[in-house]
Design a protein around this motif. Structure first.
Motif, short mmCIF file in Angstrom:
data_model
loop_
_atom_site.label_atom_id
_atom_site.label_comp_id
_atom_site.label_asym_id
_atom_site.label_seq_id
_atom_site.Cartn_x
_atom_site.Cartn_y
_atom_site.Cartn_z
N LEU A 1 65.45 -87.97 20.80
CA LEU A 1 66.28 -88.64 21.47
C LEU A 1 66.69 -89.80 21.46
CD1 LEU A 1 66.00 -87.22 24.63
CD2 LEU A 1 64.28 -89.02 24.98
N ALA A 2 65.91 -90.74 19.89
CA ALA A 2 67.02 -91.97 20.30
C ALA A 2 68.38 -91.68 19.93
CB ALA A 2 65.90 -92.85 19.26
N GLN A 3 69.08 -90.79 19.21
CA GLN A 3 69.98 -90.28 18.76
C GLN A 3 71.21 -90.27 19.91
OE1 GLN A 3 69.05 -87.06 15.87
NE2 GLN A 3 69.82 -88.53 14.28
N ASP B 1 77.69 -87.75 17.98
CA ASP B 1 77.41 -88.39 16.79
C ASP B 1 77.06 -87.70 15.46
OD1 ASP B 1 75.48 -89.88 14.93
OD2 ASP B 1 73.75 -90.36 16.47
N PRO B 2 78.16 -88.54 13.85
CA PRO B 2 78.43 -87.48 13.01
C PRO B 2 76.75 -87.26 13.12
CG PRO B 2 79.17 -89.71 13.20
CD PRO B 2 78.66 -89.76 14.80
N ALA B 3 75.67 -87.92 12.78
CA ALA B 3 74.06 -86.96 12.53
C ALA B 3 73.49 -85.87 12.91
CB ALA B 3 73.55 -88.19 12.28
N ILE B 4 74.09 -85.52 14.50
CA ILE B 4 73.22 -84.61 14.86
C ILE B 4 75.21 -83.41 14.38
CG2 ILE B 4 73.88 -83.74 17.49
CD1 ILE B 4 71.19 -85.37 16.59
N ARG B 5 76.49 -83.53 13.99
CA ARG B 5 77.53 -83.18 13.99
C ARG B 5 76.73 -81.53 13.54
NH1 ARG B 5 81.93 -86.58 13.22
NH2 ARG B 5 82.00 -87.41 14.89
N GLY C 1 72.08 -102.40 26.99
CA GLY C 1 73.28 -102.62 25.68
C GLY C 1 72.99 -100.84 25.23
N ARG C 2 73.74 -101.62 24.31
CA ARG C 2 73.53 -100.32 23.27
C ARG C 2 72.88 -99.82 22.83
NH1 ARG C 2 79.26 -99.40 20.94
NH2 ARG C 2 77.57 -98.33 19.54
N GLY C 3 72.58 -98.01 23.08
CA GLY C 3 71.61 -97.39 22.45
C GLY C 3 71.13 -96.71 23.51
N GLY C 4 70.94 -97.00 25.03
CA GLY C 4 70.52 -96.24 26.17
C GLY C 4 71.35 -95.73 26.12
N ARG D 1 66.44 -95.32 25.95
CA ARG D 1 66.24 -96.79 25.46
C ARG D 1 65.42 -95.97 23.92
NH1 ARG D 1 66.69 -103.59 25.33
NH2 ARG D 1 68.03 -103.57 23.08
N ASP D 2 66.68 -96.29 22.99
CA ASP D 2 65.91 -96.30 21.82
C ASP D 2 64.80 -94.87 21.83
OD1 ASP D 2 67.01 -98.19 20.53
OD2 ASP D 2 66.17 -99.23 21.19
N GLY D 3 65.13 -93.95 22.35
CA GLY D 3 63.93 -92.64 22.64
C GLY D 3 62.92 -92.90 23.52
#
Length: 366
Positions: A175-177, A259-263, A64-67, A41-43
Motif C-alpha cells: 500500500l505504501a507504493q 509507478d514504474p515499480a508497479i508496471r 505531504g508526499r507519500g500520502g 501514508r507510507d502504507g
C-alpha cells in the motif's frame, strides 16, 4: 449434479460467506453513496478526519508526499459526484462515464489522472440450471487514479471492495507504493473474479454435457438450457475480451502517473486475463458442439421413430390389402365358396406379418 460439482459449489459458498463482515469500517450498506473515504501514508491508515473534503485537505496539508486518499462510491448521482469531481479535478467526460456507467472496459488519461473502466462479474448460485436461470451477473467499476488519490465508483449489486481494502491494509509495504498499487490490486481482483466465475460456469457446462451424452432414460435435455449458457457466456465475454487492450497499454505504454515499480505486475494480470479469455472461448466452442450433438441426437431419435412407424405401417398393409381385395363384393372371386378359404387367408396374412416383423427386427427397424 455430480459429487465433484456439489463440492465445488459448497466451497464457493463458503468463500463468499467468509468475505461478508459488515463490521469492518471499509464497508457500509449499498444504500450509502460514499462507501468509505480513507487516507493513507507510507502504507498506514490515517485517523478519520471527517468527511471527504476534510480528509483530502488534512492529507494534503499534513502528510505531504507519500500520502493518498482512497474514496469509494456506489452508484452516485450527478449531483452527488459533482463535489467529488471538483475536489479532485476530474475531467467532465470521465465523470459522465462514471455516473451513467454502461461502458466498455477501457483506459483513458486526462492530464495527470488515469481513468480505467472494468466490468465486474459474479456467479449466480442456483439449485438447478433452467432455460431462464441467471448464471452471470455483471457490474462496473470505474477507477480514477491521480498523484495523491484513488476514486472508485462501483455500479451493481456485487463486487464489494471491502475485502480487497482489508487485504491491502494487511500489507502496508504494498500500500505504501501509492495509488498505482491500488489500481493494480483492483485490476488483479477483477480478473481473479473472472477466473472464479469461469470455474463455476465450467460446472454447469459439464452438467449439461453429461445429460446430453448420458443414455436416454426419460425426458430429453432441454435445449433452452444450452442456449442460456451460450447467452451467459456471451455476457462474460463482453466483460473480459475488451479488457485486454487497456492492460496492453499499461504494459507497453505506461502513463507517467503509474509507478514504474508497479508496471511489471500488470503483466501477471494480463496473463490471468488471457487464461480466462481462452477458457471462455473454449467453453463457447464446446457449447456449440454440445448443441450440435443434441440436435443430431434429436434428429436420430426422430429417424428411429419414423422407421418404426414405417415398419408397422408395412406390416399392417398386408392384411389391409388382402381384406380390401376380398371386400370388393364381386360375385365371382376365387375361393369364396371353399370351406377352408377363410382360415387359409388368415394364415397367409399372419405368416406375411410375422415374416415382415422378423425382417424389420433383424434390420433394427423395430
Amino acid at each position: 449434479m455430480s459429487m465433484v460439482g456439489g463440492l465445488r459449489r459448497m466451497a464457493r459458498l463458503a468463500r463468499r460467506m467468509r468475505r461478508v463482515d459488515l463490521s469492518h469500517p471499509a464497508r457500509s450498506p449499498l444504500g450509502s453513496t460514499v462507501v468509505n473515504c480513507v487516507g493513507y501514508r507510507d502504507g498506514e491508515r490515517l485517523a478519520d478526519a471527517g468527511g471527504v473534503a476534510e480528509t483530502v485537505r488534512h492529507l494534503r496539508k499534513h502528510t505531504g508526499r507519500g500520502g493518498f486518499v482512497w474514496l469509494g462510491l456506489h452508484e452516485p448521482s450527478e449531483a452527488e459526484f459533482e463535489g467529488v469531481a471538483e475536489l479532485f479535478g476530474l475531467h467532465p467526460l470521465a465523470v459522465e462515464d462514471a455516473v451513467h456507467a454502461h461502458q466498455r472496459p477501457k483506459l483513458e488519461q486526462y492530464g495527470d489522472v488515469l481513468f480505467a473502466v472494468f466490468k465486474t462479474v459474479t456467479y449466480v448460485e442456483h439449485e438447478r440450471l433452467t432455460a431462464t436461470s441467471e448464471v452471470v451477473d455483471t457490474g462496473e467499476l470505474m477507477v480514477f487514479t491521480g498523484p495523491d488519490f484513488v476514486v472508485t465508483v462501483r455500479h451493481g449489486r456485487h463486487g464489494s471492495l471491502g475485502p480487497l481494502r482489508e487485504a491491502l491494509e494487511a500489507r502496508p509495504e504494498q500500500l505504501a507504493q501509492g495509488p498505482s498499487a491500488v489500481l493494480h490490486a483492483l485490476a488483479d481482483h477483477v480478473v481473479d473474479e473472472y477466473l472464479a466465475v469461469v470455474d463455476a460456469v465450467q460446472d454447469d457446462i459439464e452438467l449439461v454435457e453429461t445429460e446430453v451424452f448420458a443414455p436416454r432414460t426419460g425426458t430429453p435435455p432441454d435445449p433452452g438450457r444450452i442456449y442460456q449458457l451460450k447467452r451467459e457466456l456471451l455476457e462474460l465475454k463482453r466483460a473480459t475480451v475488451p479488457l485486454a487492450r487497456p492492460l496492453e497499454a499499461l504494459i507497453a505504454r505506461p502513463p507517467a502517473v503509474l509507478d514504474p515499480a508497479i508496471r511489471p505486475y500488470f503483466r501477471d494480470v494480463a496473463d490471468h486475463l488471457a487464461r480466462a479469455t481462452e477458457q471462455i472461448n473454449a467453453f463457447d466452442g464446446l457449447i456449440d458442439s454440445i448443441l450440435q450433438a443434441h440436435l443430431a441426437q434429436v434428429t436420430v431419435a426422430q429417424n428411429e421413430d419414423m422407421r418404426k412407424i414405417t415398419a408397422w405401417a408395412a406390416i399392417v398393409a398386408v392384411p389391409t390389402m388382402v381384406c380390401g381385395i376380398y371386400g370388393m363384393n364381386f360375385a365371382h372371386m376365387p375361393e369364396l365358396g371353399w370351406t377352408y378359404g377363410y382360415p387359409l387367408v388368415l394364415s397367409v396374412m399372419a405368416t406375411a406379418c410375422l415374416l415382415l416383423h422378423r425382417g424389420f427386427k433383424r434390420n433394427g427397424w423395430l
